[in-house]
Motif scaffolding. Sequence first.
Motif, PDB file in Angstrom:
ATOM      1  N   LYS A 218      21.273  61.723  20.853  1.00 62.12           N
ATOM      2  CA  LYS A 218      20.944  60.436  20.225  1.00 62.12           C
ATOM      3  C   LYS A 218      19.885  60.584  19.127  1.00 62.12           C
ATOM      4  CE  LYS A 218      21.697  57.778  24.492  1.00 62.12           C
ATOM      5  NZ  LYS A 218      21.002  56.945  25.518  1.00 62.12           N
ATOM      6  N   ILE A 219      19.176  61.706  19.126  1.00 65.21           N
ATOM      7  CA  ILE A 219      18.058  61.878  18.189  1.00 65.21           C
ATOM      8  C   ILE A 219      18.598  62.292  16.826  1.00 65.21           C
ATOM      9  CG2 ILE A 219      15.863  63.037  17.764  1.00 65.21           C
ATOM     10  CD1 ILE A 219      15.654  63.557  20.769  1.00 65.21           C
ATOM     11  N   THR A 220      19.015  61.309  16.073  1.00 62.78           N
ATOM     12  CA  THR A 220      19.557  61.551  14.733  1.00 62.78           C
ATOM     13  C   THR A 220      18.654  60.993  13.642  1.00 62.78           C
ATOM     14  OG1 THR A 220      20.853  59.513  14.889  1.00 62.78           O
ATOM     15  CG2 THR A 220      21.925  61.571  15.568  1.00 62.78           C
ATOM     16  N   SER A 221      17.499  60.453  14.032  1.00 58.87           N
ATOM     17  CA  SER A 221      16.537  59.906  13.080  1.00 58.87           C
ATOM     18  C   SER A 221      15.157  59.924  13.714  1.00 58.87           C
ATOM     19  CB  SER A 221      16.905  58.462  12.700  1.00 58.87           C
ATOM     20  OG  SER A 221      16.728  57.603  13.820  1.00 58.87           O
ATOM     21  N   LEU A 222      14.134  59.728  12.908  1.00 53.54           N
ATOM     22  CA  LEU A 222      12.765  59.679  13.439  1.00 53.54           C
ATOM     23  C   LEU A 222      12.593  58.469  14.347  1.00 53.54           C
ATOM     24  CD1 LEU A 222      10.725  60.659  10.246  1.00 53.54           C
ATOM     25  CD2 LEU A 222      11.338  62.117  12.177  1.00 53.54           C
ATOM     26  N   LEU A 223      13.223  57.364  13.990  1.00 55.88           N
ATOM     27  CA  LEU A 223      13.160  56.178  14.841  1.00 55.88           C
ATOM     28  C   LEU A 223      13.749  56.476  16.208  1.00 55.88           C
ATOM     29  CD1 LEU A 223      12.682  53.115  15.248  1.00 55.88           C
ATOM     30  CD2 LEU A 223      14.986  52.745  14.329  1.00 55.88           C
ATOM     31  N   GLU A 224      14.889  57.143  16.261  1.00 59.22           N
ATOM     32  CA  GLU A 224      15.523  57.444  17.541  1.00 59.22           C
ATOM     33  C   GLU A 224      14.715  58.456  18.339  1.00 59.22           C
ATOM     34  OE1 GLU A 224      17.849  55.886  19.213  1.00 59.22           O
ATOM     35  OE2 GLU A 224      17.693  54.493  17.525  1.00 59.22           O
ATOM     36  N   PHE A 225      14.043  59.383  17.661  1.00 62.01           N
ATOM     37  CA  PHE A 225      13.167  60.298  18.398  1.00 62.01           C
ATOM     38  C   PHE A 225      12.083  59.512  19.127  1.00 62.01           C
ATOM     39  CE2 PHE A 225       9.306  62.815  18.834  1.00 62.01           C
ATOM     40  CZ  PHE A 225       9.779  63.919  19.537  1.00 62.01           C
ATOM     41  N   ASP A 226      11.499  58.537  18.431  1.00 63.44           N
ATOM     42  CA  ASP A 226      10.447  57.737  19.059  1.00 63.44           C
ATOM     43  C   ASP A 226      10.995  56.833  20.150  1.00 63.44           C
ATOM     44  OD1 ASP A 226       8.403  58.860  17.554  1.00 63.44           O
ATOM     45  OD2 ASP A 226       8.595  57.398  15.933  1.00 63.44           O
ATOM     46  N   ASN A 227      12.244  56.375  19.990  1.00 64.55           N
ATOM     47  CA  ASN A 227      12.870  55.576  21.049  1.00 64.55           C
ATOM     48  C   ASN A 227      13.200  56.423  22.273  1.00 64.55           C
ATOM     49  OD1 ASN A 227      13.079  52.797  20.358  1.00 64.55           O
ATOM     50  ND2 ASN A 227      14.632  53.278  18.820  1.00 64.55           N
ATOM     51  N   VAL A 228      13.740  57.613  22.037  1.00 59.21           N
ATOM     52  CA  VAL A 228      14.198  58.477  23.128  1.00 59.21           C
ATOM     53  C   VAL A 228      13.036  59.185  23.820  1.00 59.21           C
ATOM     54  CG1 VAL A 228      15.500  60.600  23.630  1.00 59.21           C
ATOM     55  CG2 VAL A 228      16.506  58.825  22.186  1.00 59.21           C
ATOM     56  N   TYR A 229      12.030  59.614  23.042  1.00 57.05           N
ATOM     57  CA  TYR A 229      10.963  60.416  23.650  1.00 57.05           C
ATOM     58  C   TYR A 229       9.565  59.814  23.533  1.00 57.05           C
ATOM     59  CZ  TYR A 229       7.487  63.942  24.523  1.00 57.05           C
ATOM     60  OH  TYR A 229       6.373  64.578  24.999  1.00 57.05           O
ATOM     61  N   THR A 230       9.076  59.591  22.313  1.00 58.47           N
ATOM     62  CA  THR A 230       7.671  59.203  22.140  1.00 58.47           C
ATOM     63  C   THR A 230       7.304  57.977  22.961  1.00 58.47           C
ATOM     64  OG1 THR A 230       7.780  60.038  19.866  1.00 58.47           O
ATOM     65  CG2 THR A 230       5.857  58.732  20.466  1.00 58.47           C
ATOM     66  N   ALA A 231       8.101  56.933  22.856  1.00 65.44           N
ATOM     67  CA  ALA A 231       7.774  55.691  23.561  1.00 65.44           C
ATOM     68  C   ALA A 231       7.794  55.853  25.086  1.00 65.44           C
ATOM     69  CB  ALA A 231       8.717  54.573  23.111  1.00 65.44           C
ATOM     70  N   PRO A 232       8.894  56.303  25.685  1.00 63.83           N
ATOM     71  CA  PRO A 232       8.896  56.420  27.153  1.00 63.83           C
ATOM     72  C   PRO A 232       7.901  57.438  27.686  1.00 63.83           C
ATOM     73  CG  PRO A 232      10.897  57.374  26.221  1.00 63.83           C
ATOM     74  CD  PRO A 232      10.226  56.624  25.119  1.00 63.83           C
ATOM     75  N   ALA A 233       7.673  58.524  26.956  1.00 67.50           N
ATOM     76  CA  ALA A 233       6.751  59.555  27.437  1.00 67.50           C
ATOM     77  C   ALA A 233       5.309  59.077  27.460  1.00 67.50           C
ATOM     78  CB  ALA A 233       6.865  60.807  26.566  1.00 67.50           C
ATOM     79  N   HIS A 234       5.000  58.069  26.624  1.00 67.51           N
ATOM     80  CA  HIS A 234       3.607  57.642  26.504  1.00 67.51           C
ATOM     81  C   HIS A 234       3.392  56.186  26.885  1.00 67.51           C
ATOM     82  CE1 HIS A 234       4.064  61.183  23.807  1.00 67.51           C
ATOM     83  NE2 HIS A 234       2.959  61.527  24.420  1.00 67.51           N
ATOM     84  N   GLY A 235       4.366  55.608  27.578  1.00 69.93           N
ATOM     85  CA  GLY A 235       4.153  54.299  28.178  1.00 69.93           C
ATOM     86  C   GLY A 235       4.420  53.101  27.297  1.00 69.93           C
ATOM     87  N   PHE A 236       5.292  53.242  26.298  1.00 70.09           N
ATOM     88  CA  PHE A 236       5.631  52.114  25.437  1.00 70.09           C
ATOM     89  C   PHE A 236       7.063  51.666  25.681  1.00 70.09           C
ATOM     90  CE2 PHE A 236       2.403  54.673  23.247  1.00 70.09           C
ATOM     91  CZ  PHE A 236       1.390  53.724  23.155  1.00 70.09           C
ATOM     92  N   LYS A 237       7.316  50.399  25.413  1.00 69.79           N
ATOM     93  CA  LYS A 237       8.634  49.818  25.669  1.00 69.79           C
ATOM     94  C   LYS A 237       9.701  50.483  24.810  1.00 69.79           C
ATOM     95  CE  LYS A 237       9.348  45.661  24.160  1.00 69.79           C
ATOM     96  NZ  LYS A 237       9.259  44.186  24.007  1.00 69.79           N
ATOM     97  N   ASP A 238       9.409  50.658  23.540  1.00 68.32           N
ATOM     98  CA  ASP A 238      10.332  51.302  22.611  1.00 68.32           C
ATOM     99  C   ASP A 238       9.549  51.737  21.381  1.00 68.32           C
ATOM    100  OD1 ASP A 238       9.885  48.943  21.145  1.00 68.32           O
ATOM    101  OD2 ASP A 238      11.782  48.043  21.764  1.00 68.32           O
ATOM    102  N   ALA A 239      10.232  52.252  20.373  1.00 67.38           N
ATOM    103  CA  ALA A 239       9.567  52.761  19.180  1.00 67.38           C
ATOM    104  C   ALA A 239       8.757  51.678  18.479  1.00 67.38           C
ATOM    105  CB  ALA A 239      10.579  53.373  18.223  1.00 67.38           C
ATOM    106  N   LEU A 240       9.332  50.483  18.362  1.00 67.31           N
ATOM    107  CA  LEU A 240       8.639  49.410  17.652  1.00 67.31           C
ATOM    108  C   LEU A 240       7.372  48.981  18.388  1.00 67.31           C
ATOM    109  CD1 LEU A 240      11.622  47.234  16.359  1.00 67.31           C
ATOM    110  CD2 LEU A 240      10.332  49.017  15.165  1.00 67.31           C
ATOM    111  N   ASP A 241       7.409  48.989  19.694  1.00 71.80           N
ATOM    112  CA  ASP A 241       6.223  48.692  20.504  1.00 71.80           C
ATOM    113  C   ASP A 241       5.150  49.760  20.265  1.00 71.80           C
ATOM    114  OD1 ASP A 241       4.743  47.279  22.561  1.00 71.80           O
ATOM    115  OD2 ASP A 241       5.261  48.916  23.916  1.00 71.80           O
ATOM    116  N   TYR A 242       5.571  51.011  20.201  1.00 73.34           N
ATOM    117  CA  TYR A 242       4.653  52.124  19.906  1.00 73.34           C
ATOM    118  C   TYR A 242       4.019  51.954  18.530  1.00 73.34           C
ATOM    119  CZ  TYR A 242       3.737  56.791  17.914  1.00 73.34           C
ATOM    120  OH  TYR A 242       3.205  57.861  17.238  1.00 73.34           O
ATOM    121  N   TYR A 243       4.825  51.630  17.518  1.00 72.18           N
ATOM    122  CA  TYR A 243       4.292  51.461  16.165  1.00 72.18           C
ATOM    123  C   TYR A 243       3.295  50.307  16.118  1.00 72.18           C
ATOM    124  CZ  TYR A 243       8.468  54.208  14.940  1.00 72.18           C
ATOM    125  OH  TYR A 243       9.439  55.170  14.876  1.00 72.18           O
ATOM    126  N   GLU A 244       3.673  49.198  16.733  1.00 73.40           N
ATOM    127  CA  GLU A 244       2.840  48.001  16.671  1.00 73.40           C
ATOM    128  C   GLU A 244       1.478  48.219  17.328  1.00 73.40           C
ATOM    129  OE1 GLU A 244       2.855  43.351  18.291  1.00 73.40           O
ATOM    130  OE2 GLU A 244       4.693  44.548  18.374  1.00 73.40           O
TER     131      GLU A 244
END
Length: 321
Positions: A218-244
């Motif tokens: 699924k990791i075909t973009s930077l947004l999807e990387f943050d959705n698939v890994y960054t957000a769940p690994a660090h306690g965020f709902k999704d990429a947009l929640d992490y950015y905000e």
Amino acid sequence: MPLIKSHYKPSFPFKNGHFSTIYSAKLRPSPHLIQQRERLQLPDGDFMDIDWSFAEKSSHKVAILLHGLEGNAQRTYMKGQAKTLNQNGWDAAAVNFRGCSGEANLSYQSYNAGKTDDLEAVINSILKKDKYSEIVLVGFSLGGNLLLKYLGERESFPMEIKKAVAISTPLSLKGSLESLNEFSNWVYRNSFLINLRKKYKTKMKDFPEKMTTSDYKKITSLLEFDNVYTAPAHGFKDALDYYEKNSSLQFLPKIQIPVLVLNAKNDSFLSSECYPTDLASKTKNLFLETPKYGGHVGFHQTNKLYYSEARSLAFLTDTSL
């Protein structure tokens, strides 16, 4: 504070933002710097490596340097800044974020643009040395966002921290993602994505219950990387929640020490929100310098000394602030 009038005037080829960005990242000769590595054990059992370099004479001043996305303490911009500081009486602690020192980190989580607890661990470890009475922070890109969030989200922090400099900083993470998604930035975007996918695939071996081949695909973009890994690994709902929650723009008004934000107007990584001129004119401790040129961490002056390195030193040593 008034906006800072920039005196940066590069030679002709470095007036092109992409040229200055790529030259500085790939072609600038690496500064000669003697470093000593220290492994910092983190409270959760993981580790980070800090590459130290020292002033010629024993110093009570130290600069903590923070790199950008998929960078490390060996990048030329980190070594160039460390060398400039060393030559002017500062020790430098160049931080490698989790998993960035050439060795995979141990935990499922790694680093992100707002993981200030790891910066706090670095600061606490330095304070325990009982050697430094003056600490400053210098961050590049993602590292700049991290230090600004650290300073603005806390009501108090160690009195030894005196000033900070944030260079080429994405004050709006969502805005900068949108900028990176523009066609002209495909080289940078793909470079980041290749490295991040590679790290994900390596980490899959240690955490098969959390990281799967189907998610990897699924990791075909930077947004999807943050959705698939960054957000769940660090306690965020999704990429947009992490950015905000981690964009440093919202924390700037609360910063209690002088900080310099140096963002070039032709930095293709940055969005319009990354030039908060109105806020800077009304905020006591925010000094904003937006030169016309410089690209992304590409403030070439000479190969031995970049404008950003000299400017950081001048700001950090200005006794009138």
